[in-house]
Motif scaffolding. Structure first.
Motif, PDB file in Angstrom:
ATOM      1  N   LYS A 137      36.828  -8.992  11.336  1.00  0.00           N
ATOM      2  CA  LYS A 137      37.387  -8.075  10.292  1.00  0.00           C
ATOM      3  C   LYS A 137      36.701  -6.892  10.088  1.00  0.00           C
ATOM      4  N   ASP A 138      35.243  -7.108  10.352  1.00  0.00           N
ATOM      5  CA  ASP A 138      34.500  -5.665  10.071  1.00  0.00           C
ATOM      6  C   ASP A 138      34.186  -5.035  11.364  1.00  0.00           C
ATOM      7  N   ALA A 139      34.993  -5.346  12.340  1.00  0.00           N
ATOM      8  CA  ALA A 139      34.678  -4.389  13.552  1.00  0.00           C
ATOM      9  C   ALA A 139      35.462  -2.934  13.486  1.00  0.00           C
ATOM     10  N   GLY A 140      36.306  -2.714  12.583  1.00  0.00           N
ATOM     11  CA  GLY A 140      36.622  -1.264  12.026  1.00  0.00           C
ATOM     12  C   GLY A 140      37.947  -0.952  13.191  1.00  0.00           C
ATOM     13  N   VAL A 141      38.425  -1.971  14.009  1.00  0.00           N
ATOM     14  CA  VAL A 141      39.795  -1.264  14.834  1.00  0.00           C
ATOM     15  C   VAL A 141      40.756  -2.324  14.588  1.00  0.00           C
ATOM     16  N   ASP A 142      41.986  -1.576  14.755  1.00  0.00           N
ATOM     17  CA  ASP A 142      43.120  -2.385  14.540  1.00  0.00           C
ATOM     18  C   ASP A 142      44.184  -2.130  15.849  1.00  0.00           C
ATOM     19  N   ASP A 143      43.785  -1.529  17.165  1.00  0.00           N
ATOM     20  CA  ASP A 143      44.566  -1.206  18.012  1.00  0.00           C
ATOM     21  C   ASP A 143      43.678  -0.877  19.200  1.00  0.00           C
ATOM     22  N   LEU A 144      44.033  -1.507  20.328  1.00  0.00           N
ATOM     23  CA  LEU A 144      43.366  -1.291  21.566  1.00  0.00           C
ATOM     24  C   LEU A 144      44.137  -1.104  22.764  1.00  0.00           C
ATOM     25  N   LYS A 161      31.822   1.068  18.384  1.00  0.00           N
ATOM     26  CA  LYS A 161      31.923   2.695  18.246  1.00  0.00           C
ATOM     27  C   LYS A 161      32.532   3.347  19.237  1.00  0.00           C
ATOM     28  N   ASP A 162      32.494   2.854  20.461  1.00  0.00           N
ATOM     29  CA  ASP A 162      33.134   3.578  21.502  1.00  0.00           C
ATOM     30  C   ASP A 162      34.447   3.477  21.614  1.00  0.00           C
ATOM     31  N   VAL A 163      35.190   2.462  20.772  1.00  0.00           N
ATOM     32  CA  VAL A 163      36.540   2.754  20.786  1.00  0.00           C
ATOM     33  C   VAL A 163      37.099   2.939  19.327  1.00  0.00           C
ATOM     34  N   GLY A 164      36.190   3.710  18.532  1.00  0.00           N
ATOM     35  CA  GLY A 164      36.549   4.067  17.174  1.00  0.00           C
ATOM     36  C   GLY A 164      36.320   3.009  16.126  1.00  0.00           C
ATOM     37  N   GLY A 165      35.564   2.113  16.355  1.00  0.00           N
ATOM     38  CA  GLY A 165      35.067   1.269  15.240  1.00  0.00           C
ATOM     39  C   GLY A 165      33.630   1.523  14.840  1.00  0.00           C
ATOM     40  N   PRO A 217      29.892 -11.749  13.448  1.00  0.00           N
ATOM     41  CA  PRO A 217      29.926 -10.150  13.335  1.00  0.00           C
ATOM     42  C   PRO A 217      30.256  -9.576  14.927  1.00  0.00           C
ATOM     43  N   GLY A 218      31.256  -8.718  14.922  1.00  0.00           N
ATOM     44  CA  GLY A 218      31.409  -7.958  16.178  1.00  0.00           C
ATOM     45  C   GLY A 218      32.116  -8.557  17.125  1.00  0.00           C
ATOM     46  N   ALA A 219      32.686  -9.869  16.823  1.00  0.00           N
ATOM     47  CA  ALA A 219      33.449 -10.838  17.787  1.00  0.00           C
ATOM     48  C   ALA A 219      34.658 -10.452  18.181  1.00  0.00           C
ATOM     49  N   ILE A 220      35.236 -10.450  19.202  1.00  0.00           N
ATOM     50  CA  ILE A 220      36.606 -10.466  19.778  1.00  0.00           C
ATOM     51  C   ILE A 220      36.945 -11.435  20.775  1.00  0.00           C
ATOM     52  N   GLY A 221      38.269 -11.898  20.583  1.00  0.00           N
ATOM     53  CA  GLY A 221      38.807 -13.022  21.397  1.00  0.00           C
ATOM     54  C   GLY A 221      40.270 -12.653  21.461  1.00  0.00           C
ATOM     55  N   TYR A 222      40.939 -13.740  21.705  1.00  0.00           N
ATOM     56  CA  TYR A 222      42.471 -13.736  21.892  1.00  0.00           C
ATOM     57  C   TYR A 222      42.863 -15.233  21.437  1.00  0.00           C
ATOM     58  N   LEU A 223      44.141 -15.057  20.669  1.00  0.00           N
ATOM     59  CA  LEU A 223      44.564 -16.210  20.192  1.00  0.00           C
ATOM     60  C   LEU A 223      46.153 -16.494  20.216  1.00  0.00           C
TER      61      LEU A 223
END
Length: 310
Positions: A137-144, A161-165, A217-223
């Motif tokens: 939730k702290d990544a700062g992005v809601d759309d990719l 930060k490279d994708v606006g977060g 912190p900083g994690a991304i995945g898919y579910l």
């Protein structure tokens, strides 16, 4: 002698009548025994052990339905066990006879290298699952976008930060190559397979992926939608939310059928369980409650090659 003839005839007649009665009684006894055995077989309750292995995306639904199935008096002598391990594991084990059912997010012909083995399996589609990219939730992005996801999972983009977060390193939480969830994500979100990059985390359980993404912190995945809650940031894909309505309409593309494969036609107990999975009770309650989509609600269809049709 002639005087005794009527008596002899009467005696013979009496003997024949007794023989006929005895024969009839024997036949009646045999018939009753036969009928009793037949009715016993008809009334016999189903019994057996069902082992369903594979997709962790499908696992919550099969587990919940299995518990309800075993609580039905008619099926109290049937045991349903559910294990994860990924779609590839499920398909391999059902093909090898180690499992009764192979749960899979992908068509068998996509995952099994042996075409002959894939053709031995019978497909039972019980639901549709949508896969959403998720982040801490702290990544700062809601759309990719699709390209941003490709660049992240291939290691070209390594900071949010490279994708606006936020100015924070990206930590990839991926699934193993045997995972049907990974195959669905790569096929329909990325459009290509990606290699595991150094520093990424690999987990074979959707539940563990959820825990890691929410806590790292900083994690991304898919579910699958069935695993989503407020502990995660669910990311839009190309501006489109992963909702039931969008999946049914065909506007959100990252979805797959949930397959329960059997090797050949199922036995009586397994067929009863598969029929129960498709019953109104499960489809109208458990399927939607757990975040899956009934197959009957889809306005589009997808074949094994990934092509969409109306």
């Amino acid at each position: 002698m002639f005087k005794k003839l009527p008596f002899i005839l009467m005696t013979l007649t009496f003997v024949l009548v007794l023989a006929a009665c005895g024969s009839k009684n024997d036949a009646g006894t045999e018939g009753a025994a036969s009928n009793g055995s037949g009715s016993g077989e008809a009334a016999a309750e189903l019994s057996g052990n069902i082992l369903a292995v594979g997709s962790t995306a499908l696992q919550p639904l099969v587990e919940q339905a299995g518990q309800k199935f075993m609580a039905v008096d008619e099926y109290k002598n049937v045991t349903v066990q559910v294990q994860g391990g990924g779609s590839g594991t499920g398909l391999t084990q059902v093909s090898d006879g180690q499992a009764t059912i192979g749960n899979s997010d992908v068509f068998a012909e996509e995952k099994l290298e042996d075409e002959a083995k894939a053709k031995e399996l019978v497909d039972h589609q019980v639901a549709v699952v949508a896969i959403a990219p998720v982040s801490n939730k702290d990544a700062g992005v809601d759309d990719l976008t699709k390209q941003q996801l490709i660049d992240i999972f291939s290691g070209k983009i390594t900071n949010w930060k490279d994708v606006g977060g936020a100015d924070q390193a990206i930590v990839i939480v991926n699934r193993p190559s045997s995972s049907g969830t990974r195959a669905t994500f790569e096929n329909f979100a990325l459009g290509t397979k990606v290699e595991d990059i150094q520093g990424s985390i690999q987990e074979d359980s959707s539940g563990t992926v959820k825990k890691l993404v929410s806590e790292t912190p900083g994690a991304i995945g898919y579910l699958a939608l069935s695993y989503l809650d407020d502990s995660l940031q669910v990311l839009k894909y190309e501006g489109v939310e992963a909702t039931v309505e969008n999946v049914e309409a065909g506007t959100y593309p990252v979805w797959a059928y949930q397959h329960m494969y059997t090797k050949g036609e199922p036995d009586a107990a397994t067929k009863a369980f598969l029929d129960y999975m498709l019953s109104d009770e499960i489809q109208q309650n458990d399927v939607t409650e757990l975040g899956y989509i009934p197959v009957s609600g889809m306005k589009v269809k997808r074949d094994a090659a990934g092509n969409l049709t109306q």
